[in-house]
Design a protein around this motif. Structure first.
Motif, PDB file in Angstrom:
ATOM      1  N   PRO A   5      47.406  -1.657 -13.845  1.00 50.16           N
ATOM      2  CA  PRO A   5      47.054  -1.394 -12.608  1.00 50.16           C
ATOM      3  C   PRO A   5      47.136  -2.407 -11.402  1.00 50.16           C
ATOM      4  O   PRO A   5      47.142  -3.640 -11.834  1.00 50.16           O
ATOM      5  CB  PRO A   5      45.382  -1.200 -12.689  1.00 50.16           C
ATOM      6  N   SER A   6      47.144  -2.244 -10.273  1.00 53.68           N
ATOM      7  CA  SER A   6      47.212  -3.063  -9.163  1.00 53.68           C
ATOM      8  C   SER A   6      46.011  -3.957  -9.056  1.00 53.68           C
ATOM      9  O   SER A   6      44.887  -3.446  -9.507  1.00 53.68           O
ATOM     10  CB  SER A   6      47.656  -2.570  -7.857  1.00 53.68           C
ATOM     11  N   ASP A   7      46.131  -5.062  -8.388  1.00 51.70           N
ATOM     12  CA  ASP A   7      44.971  -6.034  -8.147  1.00 51.70           C
ATOM     13  C   ASP A   7      43.927  -5.137  -7.388  1.00 51.70           C
ATOM     14  O   ASP A   7      42.592  -5.444  -7.821  1.00 51.70           O
ATOM     15  CB  ASP A   7      45.078  -7.170  -7.721  1.00 51.70           C
ATOM     16  N   PHE A  10      41.957  -2.901  -9.724  1.00 55.15           N
ATOM     17  CA  PHE A  10      40.990  -3.505 -10.497  1.00 55.15           C
ATOM     18  C   PHE A  10      39.926  -4.276  -9.655  1.00 55.15           C
ATOM     19  O   PHE A  10      38.694  -4.341 -10.191  1.00 55.15           O
ATOM     20  CB  PHE A  10      41.894  -4.782 -11.195  1.00 55.15           C
ATOM     21  N   ASP A  11      40.086  -4.784  -8.669  1.00 54.55           N
ATOM     22  CA  ASP A  11      38.934  -5.281  -7.732  1.00 54.55           C
ATOM     23  C   ASP A  11      37.780  -4.231  -7.503  1.00 54.55           C
ATOM     24  O   ASP A  11      36.905  -4.296  -7.330  1.00 54.55           O
ATOM     25  CB  ASP A  11      39.511  -6.000  -6.584  1.00 54.55           C
ATOM     26  N   PHE A  13      37.453  -1.545  -9.034  1.00 58.09           N
ATOM     27  CA  PHE A  13      36.761  -1.432 -10.426  1.00 58.09           C
ATOM     28  C   PHE A  13      35.614  -2.210 -10.553  1.00 58.09           C
ATOM     29  O   PHE A  13      34.360  -1.827 -10.995  1.00 58.09           O
ATOM     30  CB  PHE A  13      37.844  -1.374 -11.584  1.00 58.09           C
ATOM     31  N   LEU A  14      35.937  -3.537 -10.546  1.00 63.63           N
ATOM     32  CA  LEU A  14      34.909  -4.633 -10.623  1.00 63.63           C
ATOM     33  C   LEU A  14      33.737  -4.587  -9.427  1.00 63.63           C
ATOM     34  O   LEU A  14      32.583  -4.554  -9.866  1.00 63.63           O
ATOM     35  CB  LEU A  14      35.500  -5.898 -10.717  1.00 63.63           C
ATOM     36  N   THR A  21      34.256  -9.651  -5.990  1.00 61.23           N
ATOM     37  CA  THR A  21      35.714  -9.772  -6.212  1.00 61.23           C
ATOM     38  C   THR A  21      36.119 -10.591  -4.951  1.00 61.23           C
ATOM     39  O   THR A  21      37.477 -10.758  -5.142  1.00 61.23           O
ATOM     40  CB  THR A  21      36.376  -8.459  -6.100  1.00 61.23           C
TER      41      THR A  21
END
Length: 60
Positions: A5-7, A10-11, A13-14, A21
């Motif tokens: 997954p791209s950053d 992921f950001d 998601f967090l 993030t």
């Protein structure tokens, strides 16, 4: 084959789970730089790139 997954994904998601993030930067206190990790104060000059107490680096 699955790709990583791209950053941004992921950001997001967090962030959806309450995690910070955004990159951390120096805090300010009494016209000085304050380390967000340990709270140590440093002169507000270009010399203070990393925290002299805990070694925190805003660009790491």
């Amino acid at each position: 084959m699955a790709s990583a997954p791209s950053d941004d994904v992921f950001d997001q998601f967090l962030a959806d789970r309450g995690h910070e993030t955004e990159p951390q930067r120096w805090d300010r206190s009494y016209n000085k730089k304050q380390c967000p990790e340990c709270g140590a104060l440093h002169d507000d000059t270009e010399d203070a790139v990393t925290c002299a107490v805990c070694g925190w680096d805003p660009y790491a």
